[in-house]
Scaffold this motif. Structure first.
Motif, PDB file in Angstrom:
ATOM      1  N   VAL A 791       0.846  -1.199   0.000  1.00 28.64           N
ATOM      2  CA  VAL A 791       0.000   0.000   0.000  1.00 28.64           C
ATOM      3  C   VAL A 791       0.881   1.248   0.000  1.00 28.64           C
ATOM      4  O   VAL A 791       2.040   1.211   0.430  1.00 28.64           O
ATOM      5  CB  VAL A 791      -0.932   0.008   1.232  1.00 28.64           C
ATOM      6  N   PRO A 792       0.342   2.365  -0.461  1.00 26.02           N
ATOM      7  CA  PRO A 792       1.154   3.599  -0.494  1.00 26.02           C
ATOM      8  C   PRO A 792       1.475   4.131   0.893  1.00 26.02           C
ATOM      9  O   PRO A 792       2.506   4.753   1.110  1.00 26.02           O
ATOM     10  CB  PRO A 792       0.287   4.586  -1.282  1.00 26.02           C
ATOM     11  N   ASP A 793       0.567   3.900   1.843  1.00 32.06           N
ATOM     12  CA  ASP A 793       0.789   4.342   3.221  1.00 32.06           C
ATOM     13  C   ASP A 793      -0.178   3.570   4.108  1.00 32.06           C
ATOM     14  O   ASP A 793      -1.145   2.953   3.631  1.00 32.06           O
ATOM     15  CB  ASP A 793       0.558   5.852   3.356  1.00 32.06           C
ATOM     16  N   LEU A 794       0.063   3.611   5.421  1.00 34.62           N
ATOM     17  CA  LEU A 794      -0.804   2.934   6.378  1.00 34.62           C
ATOM     18  C   LEU A 794      -1.747   3.944   7.014  1.00 34.62           C
ATOM     19  O   LEU A 794      -1.395   5.123   7.165  1.00 34.62           O
ATOM     20  CB  LEU A 794       0.035   2.243   7.461  1.00 34.62           C
ATOM     21  N   PRO A 795      -2.944   3.512   7.418  1.00 30.49           N
ATOM     22  CA  PRO A 795      -3.869   4.450   8.080  1.00 30.49           C
ATOM     23  C   PRO A 795      -3.375   4.772   9.486  1.00 30.49           C
ATOM     24  O   PRO A 795      -3.351   3.909  10.356  1.00 30.49           O
ATOM     25  CB  PRO A 795      -5.188   3.673   8.106  1.00 30.49           C
ATOM     26  N   LYS A 796      -2.970   6.015   9.699  1.00 29.49           N
ATOM     27  CA  LYS A 796      -2.393   6.418  10.983  1.00 29.49           C
ATOM     28  C   LYS A 796      -3.067   7.679  11.492  1.00 29.49           C
ATOM     29  O   LYS A 796      -3.485   8.527  10.711  1.00 29.49           O
ATOM     30  CB  LYS A 796      -0.882   6.680  10.825  1.00 29.49           C
ATOM     31  N   ILE A 806      -9.053  -0.431  11.338  1.00 24.17           N
ATOM     32  CA  ILE A 806      -9.533  -0.103   9.995  1.00 24.17           C
ATOM     33  C   ILE A 806      -9.126  -1.195   9.012  1.00 24.17           C
ATOM     34  O   ILE A 806      -9.909  -1.602   8.149  1.00 24.17           O
ATOM     35  CB  ILE A 806      -8.997   1.270   9.562  1.00 24.17           C
ATOM     36  N   LEU A 807      -7.905  -1.688   9.161  1.00 25.18           N
ATOM     37  CA  LEU A 807      -7.431  -2.743   8.261  1.00 25.18           C
ATOM     38  C   LEU A 807      -8.246  -4.021   8.448  1.00 25.18           C
ATOM     39  O   LEU A 807      -8.558  -4.723   7.477  1.00 25.18           O
ATOM     40  CB  LEU A 807      -5.946  -3.011   8.517  1.00 25.18           C
ATOM     41  N   GLU A 815     -16.428  -2.180   4.977  1.00 26.11           N
ATOM     42  CA  GLU A 815     -15.993  -0.816   4.693  1.00 26.11           C
ATOM     43  C   GLU A 815     -17.017   0.221   5.136  1.00 26.11           C
ATOM     44  O   GLU A 815     -16.666   1.383   5.359  1.00 26.11           O
ATOM     45  CB  GLU A 815     -15.723  -0.641   3.189  1.00 26.11           C
ATOM     46  N   ASP A 816     -18.277  -0.193   5.271  1.00 30.65           N
ATOM     47  CA  ASP A 816     -19.321   0.750   5.693  1.00 30.65           C
ATOM     48  C   ASP A 816     -19.339   0.942   7.208  1.00 30.65           C
ATOM     49  O   ASP A 816     -20.153   1.698   7.733  1.00 30.65           O
ATOM     50  CB  ASP A 816     -20.692   0.261   5.225  1.00 30.65           C
ATOM     51  N   GLN A 817     -18.441   0.254   7.916  1.00 27.32           N
ATOM     52  CA  GLN A 817     -18.397   0.349   9.376  1.00 27.32           C
ATOM     53  C   GLN A 817     -17.044   0.874   9.877  1.00 27.32           C
ATOM     54  O   GLN A 817     -16.633   0.568  10.983  1.00 27.32           O
ATOM     55  CB  GLN A 817     -18.674  -1.019  10.005  1.00 27.32           C
ATOM     56  N   LEU A 818     -16.391   1.654   9.048  1.00 32.30           N
ATOM     57  CA  LEU A 818     -15.062   2.143   9.426  1.00 32.30           C
ATOM     58  C   LEU A 818     -15.123   3.236  10.478  1.00 32.30           C
ATOM     59  O   LEU A 818     -14.129   3.496  11.154  1.00 32.30           O
ATOM     60  CB  LEU A 818     -14.318   2.660   8.187  1.00 32.30           C
ATOM     61  N   GLY A 819     -16.263   3.885  10.610  1.00 37.95           N
ATOM     62  CA  GLY A 819     -16.381   4.974  11.584  1.00 37.95           C
ATOM     63  C   GLY A 819     -15.732   6.247  11.067  1.00 37.95           C
ATOM     64  O   GLY A 819     -15.483   6.423   9.867  1.00 37.95           O
ATOM     65  N   ASP A 820     -15.411   7.141  11.984  1.00 37.06           N
ATOM     66  CA  ASP A 820     -14.847   8.445  11.649  1.00 37.06           C
ATOM     67  C   ASP A 820     -13.364   8.302  11.300  1.00 37.06           C
ATOM     68  O   ASP A 820     -12.556   7.927  12.142  1.00 37.06           O
ATOM     69  CB  ASP A 820     -15.014   9.391  12.837  1.00 37.06           C
ATOM     70  N   VAL A 829      -6.018   7.687   2.154  1.00 39.53           N
ATOM     71  CA  VAL A 829      -5.304   6.428   1.980  1.00 39.53           C
ATOM     72  C   VAL A 829      -6.234   5.237   2.194  1.00 39.53           C
ATOM     73  O   VAL A 829      -5.983   4.140   1.678  1.00 39.53           O
ATOM     74  CB  VAL A 829      -4.091   6.350   2.936  1.00 39.53           C
ATOM     75  N   VAL A 830      -7.326   5.432   2.923  1.00 35.78           N
ATOM     76  CA  VAL A 830      -8.249   4.331   3.219  1.00 35.78           C
ATOM     77  C   VAL A 830      -8.874   3.798   1.938  1.00 35.78           C
ATOM     78  O   VAL A 830      -8.936   2.583   1.715  1.00 35.78           O
ATOM     79  CB  VAL A 830      -9.323   4.782   4.214  1.00 35.78           C
ATOM     80  N   GLU A 831      -9.336   4.710   1.087  1.00 37.82           N
ATOM     81  CA  GLU A 831      -9.949   4.285  -0.175  1.00 37.82           C
ATOM     82  C   GLU A 831      -8.940   3.549  -1.050  1.00 37.82           C
ATOM     83  O   GLU A 831      -9.278   2.556  -1.713  1.00 37.82           O
ATOM     84  CB  GLU A 831     -10.504   5.503  -0.911  1.00 37.82           C
ATOM     85  N   LYS A 832      -7.702   4.000  -1.047  1.00 36.27           N
ATOM     86  CA  LYS A 832      -6.657   3.323  -1.830  1.00 36.27           C
ATOM     87  C   LYS A 832      -6.414   1.911  -1.315  1.00 36.27           C
ATOM     88  O   LYS A 832      -6.241   0.969  -2.089  1.00 36.27           O
ATOM     89  CB  LYS A 832      -5.366   4.136  -1.773  1.00 36.27           C
TER      90      LYS A 832
END
Length: 843
Positions: A791-796, A806-807, A815-820, A829-832
């Motif tokens: 991935v290009p980056d990690l969700p941080k 999130i991962l 994906e519809d329960q990721l929250g804020d 980066v999440v969508e990627k």
């Protein structure tokens, strides 16, 4: 007859090392010859039917010494640490005249005693390039005593050696007439790294000397803090804090009852302790070094100026109706006014609730409502990394559902044209001009709330962790003094944000309580270039630097050419937020610190208030990846997560808990004390439960394994995600890694890895297979990832925490329960990652 295994190595580069090595080699040859003679005699006795040890005069067996393995050991045995072994060769000693027993040793200290139980000390692990191993087998029979004396004297010389050195006797079994094969260590990572003592160059450039003279002095104080905590903390509270009314009761309550309170009758004021007493002494001393997002926009704030600014804002808040005990929400970027706002609240006895100025409107709304804030302090806009953040716009959106907020105070940061609600919104600069430059501090009880700080809860509802005044301030001041070795005249730089506990304790309270200059940094480590941190350190002659491994990984990835400054005043380099990988630790030490600064890898939490397991700068030996030893008053326990029983001894692992309270611990979750009890104190009754897994190695050093829920169970193997991530990062192409577990029909759970790679690496199936092989080689086949997603980056988060939750949701198709996700440093980066996972599953 008892067999004792001793690991040994000799360093020929020491001063006088040639002579010492000759002595050791000579003893080895002599011991080998005697061993051959003893072995021949032994075989002869067996052939002749004679029994060993049947001599008329039997030597009395010495009284066995305690192994000092239990954290509940008597005071004379605290704390349980020796030093690490070299994992190469072994020397065995067999004695029929005395049983030589293992006993914990202080690193670099040889016990000078005539006791026959004095353990044999041998110099051990050195850097691989300077290590020569010795594998001499010495079989001592009747002359064990005479041999031990010269050995003791010889090795006593090594204890004073300036190079990295640590004595150790491994935790092995004794055998009769033979040897048992040593079992594989539980905390294996402790055997894969060297131990580093405080660099001599760091001590040479010290303005005076560290607050503690030796590890032995630490041991003495630590013992007192555990066995006589009231005496210990009472003394430090009067030494480091100024009280308007002295306390009589140092501590009451218990962990089991959840009613801990410290310095009960005492009264004080946090703002006075951080500002007034230093301003009165030297009003021109710099309190805040402001490094704005643009390097040219910074400025300094003296203690005299800070006192005036805090007093004026205290007047404004009072005029807005804020009283002692009321809550004020602070939604500000990293500017000096953020520190002014915190101190103004504490000056009038109000409770500050700082919300990170990157949270979404919904997150801000939830925190404002839960804390019952009456006033919100913000800016027109914020600046970070060359980008503008519409802070006032976010506040306006949040307050649509916060009817109890009566006032919003807005600091003009950029001068942007923003809407102002009449009767509610007021400009900072206009209001402070109306009031005088001194506001008398309001004395509060030691147990009165100082602040709320919200953390993400496992249920999704944020927890408002509440810290009280006296205990928290003492924890901040004590750790600042001893962990970072802060002295008068130092310039302290913590890269954390005031929206997190790191910023509270080590940007604001610790340095200001100790009267030194603190750097407030608005920007990012990569803007306008990757040298920003190092330029700040060089320009302001920073002496202590404290930052998260996430930032260090980014900067290491950018290349060493950006670390172009001398930074010759640096004495201490700190790490916070997560365990630091050995590779990053080494880069931090060698490239950034130029082997002249002591690395302190600290472990603590929002709930602990201050460092709890940590090295002490200038004192504690360190192992890359280990948080090392407990701070004063912290009594760790490794607990079996299934039975709930404490696991005694060294070289063990389990969940980490603490056995007695300490002053800076959180007192409750705001408005939800039952949740506080169930989360921290009822999980294992009588213990504070950290929620983290940990290992205690053979020498008593602690290794944090990450959150207990960040564990993958593959075919019965409980694997720490941190361990697998560390193995992946060892690969030359990987910059960062995050590992999560997903359901698997065959193995229960399977390992899935997300990695971002270094610039220039070409991604293909062969490289992914190589990543998997890296884990197989480092840990074993059972730990190998079933899938690797590049991935290009990690969700941080903005503080650098990787959001593995999130991962997991993405892998589970939720994906519809990721929250804020607005709290992430880069929400896009999440969508990627979602797209990459979907493409990967199609293959």
């Amino acid at each position: 007859m008892a067999t004792l295994h001793v690991w040994c190595a000799a360093n020929s580069q020491w001063s006088g090392g040639r002579k010492s090595t000759t002595v050791v080699l000579g003893l080895g040859v002599w011991g080998w010859a005697r061993g051959r003679l003893s072995a021949s005699l032994y075989r002869y006795k067996l052939r002749s039917g004679r029994e060993l040890g049947s001599e008329k005069k039997k030597m009395p067996t010495p009284t066995p010494l305690p192994l000092n393995a239990s954290p509940r050991a008597p005071p004379s045995q605290l704390p349980p640490f020796t030093h690490a072994p070299c994992p190469s060769r072994r020397v065995s000693f067999v004695s029929s005249s005395a049983i030589i027993q293992k006993r914990p040793l202080l690193p670099n200290i040889v016990r000078q005693s005539s006791s026959p139980n004095l353990p044999l000390i041998c110099p051990t692990s050195f850097p691989p390039s300077t290590t020569t191993t010795c594998s001499y087998r010495l079989l001592l029979s009747g002359l064990a005593g005479p041999l031990l004396l010269p050995l003791r004297r010889t090795f006593s010389r090594f204890a004073k050696a300036p190079k990295s050195f640590y004595p150790a006797i491994t935790n092995t079994n004794t055998t009769i007439m033979g040897e048992q094969s040593p079992k594989a260590p539980v905390v294996a990572e402790a055997h894969a790294v060297d131990t580093f003592h405080p660099p001599q160059k760091m001590l040479d450039k010290h303005p005076s000397k560290p607050h503690l003279s030796s590890l032995e002095e630490y041991q003495k104080l630590y013992k007192e803090s555990i066995t006589e905590p009231k005496k210990f903390w009472g003394r430090l509270a009067r030494e480091l804090l100024t009280w308007s009314k002295d306390f009589q009761t140092v501590h009451s309550g218990s962990l089991a009852g959840g009613d801990n309170a410290w310095f009960l009758e005492g009264e004080l004021n946090a703002s006075y302790n951080c500002v007034d007493r230093h301003a009165f002494k030297d009003p021109n001393k710099v309190a805040i070094i402001y490094e704005a997002d643009e390097p040219s926009d910074g400025r300094n704030v003296t203690y005299g100026e800070l006192l005036r600014d805090v007093s004026k804002l205290a007047h404004v808040l009072t005029q807005m109706g804020v009283r002692k005990g009321d809550t004020v929400a602070i939604y500000l970027p990293m500017i000096p006014e953020a520190i002014v706002a915190l101190l103004a609240c504490s000056r009038i006895g109000a409770v500050h609730s700082v919300v990170f100025a990157g949270f979404s409107a919904d997150s801000l709304r939830d925190r404002v409502i839960d804390g019952g804030s009456k006033v919100v302090i913000t800016t027109d806009e914020g600046k970070r990394g060359g980008k503008l953040i519409g802070t006032k716009k976010i506040v306006d959106e949040a307050l649509k559902q916060c009817p109890d907020v009566g006032h919003v105070l807005v600091y003009k940061r950029t001068g942007a044209d923003i809407p102002m609600t009449e009767g509610r919104d007021f400009w900072w600069h206009e209001e402070v001009e109306k009031w005088p430059s001194y506001y008398p501090p309001v004395a509060v009880n030691s147990e009165d709330p100082l602040f709320l700080l919200y953390t993400s809860g496992s249920t999704g509802k944020p927890k408002g962790v509440m810290h009280t005044t006296g205990g928290y301030l003492l924890g901040a001041a004590t750790t600042g003094k001893y962990v970072f070795d802060i002295h008068d005249g130092d310039r302290y730089f913590c890269g954390g944000d005031v929206g997190w506990i790191t910023g509270h304790t080590y940007v604001v309270y610790a340095p200001l309580l100790l009267g030194v200059s603190t750097v407030v940094f608005e920007g990012t480590p990569a803007y306008p270039n990757f040298s920003r941190y190092w330029d700040i350190i060089e320009q302001h002659k920073v002496t202590q630097f404290y930052v998260a491994p996430t930032a260090l990984r980014l900067l290491k990835r950018a290349g060493n050419q950006h670390v172009r400054n001398e930074m010759k005043h640096l004495r201490v380099l700190g790490s916070v937020g997560e365990p630091i990988a050995a590779e990053i630790w080494k880069w931090y030490f060698e490239v950034v610190g130029k082997e002249e600064a002591h690395i302190v890898d600290t472990y603590w939490q929002t709930e602990t208030g201050s460092n709890v397991i940590t090295p002490l700068a200038g004192v504690t030996p360190t192992k890359p990846g280990s948080a090392s030893l407990p701070f004063f008053g912290i009594e760790p326990a490794i607990v079996d997560p299934v039975s709930g029983e404490e696991i005694h001894g060294n070289d063990v692992e389990g969940v980490l808990a603490f056995k007695q309270p300490w002053p800076s611990m959180a007192r409750t979750v705001w408005g939800a004390h039952k949740r506080y009890m169930d989360t921290y104190l009822n999980v294992y009754k009588g213990y504070y439960f950290t929620g983290d897994g940990a290992g205690r190695d053979h020498e008593g050093f602690y290794w944090i394994r990450g959150r207990v829920d960040d564990v993958v169970n593959v075919s019965g193997h409980r694997l720490s995600t941190a361990e697998i991530e560390a193995a992946l990062i060892e690969h030359a192409s990987i910059a960062e890694a995050a590992v999560v577990g997903v359901a698997d029909e065959l193995t229960g759970q399977a390992v899935n890895a997300f990695v971002s790679i270094k610039n220039g690496a070409e991604v293909d199936d062969a490289l992914r297979k190589d990543f998997i092989l890296q884990v197989r080689r480092s840990i074993g086949p059972f730990a190998a990832p079933k899938a690797v997603f590049v991935v290009p980056d990690l969700p941080k988060t903005r503080s650098g925490k990787i959001m593995r939750r999130i991962l997991r949701k993405i892998l589970a198709g939720e994906e519809d329960q990721l929250g804020d996700i607005s709290t992430l440093s880069d929400p896009s980066v999440v969508e990627k990652i979602i797209n990459i996972v979907h493409e990967g599953k199609k293959k």
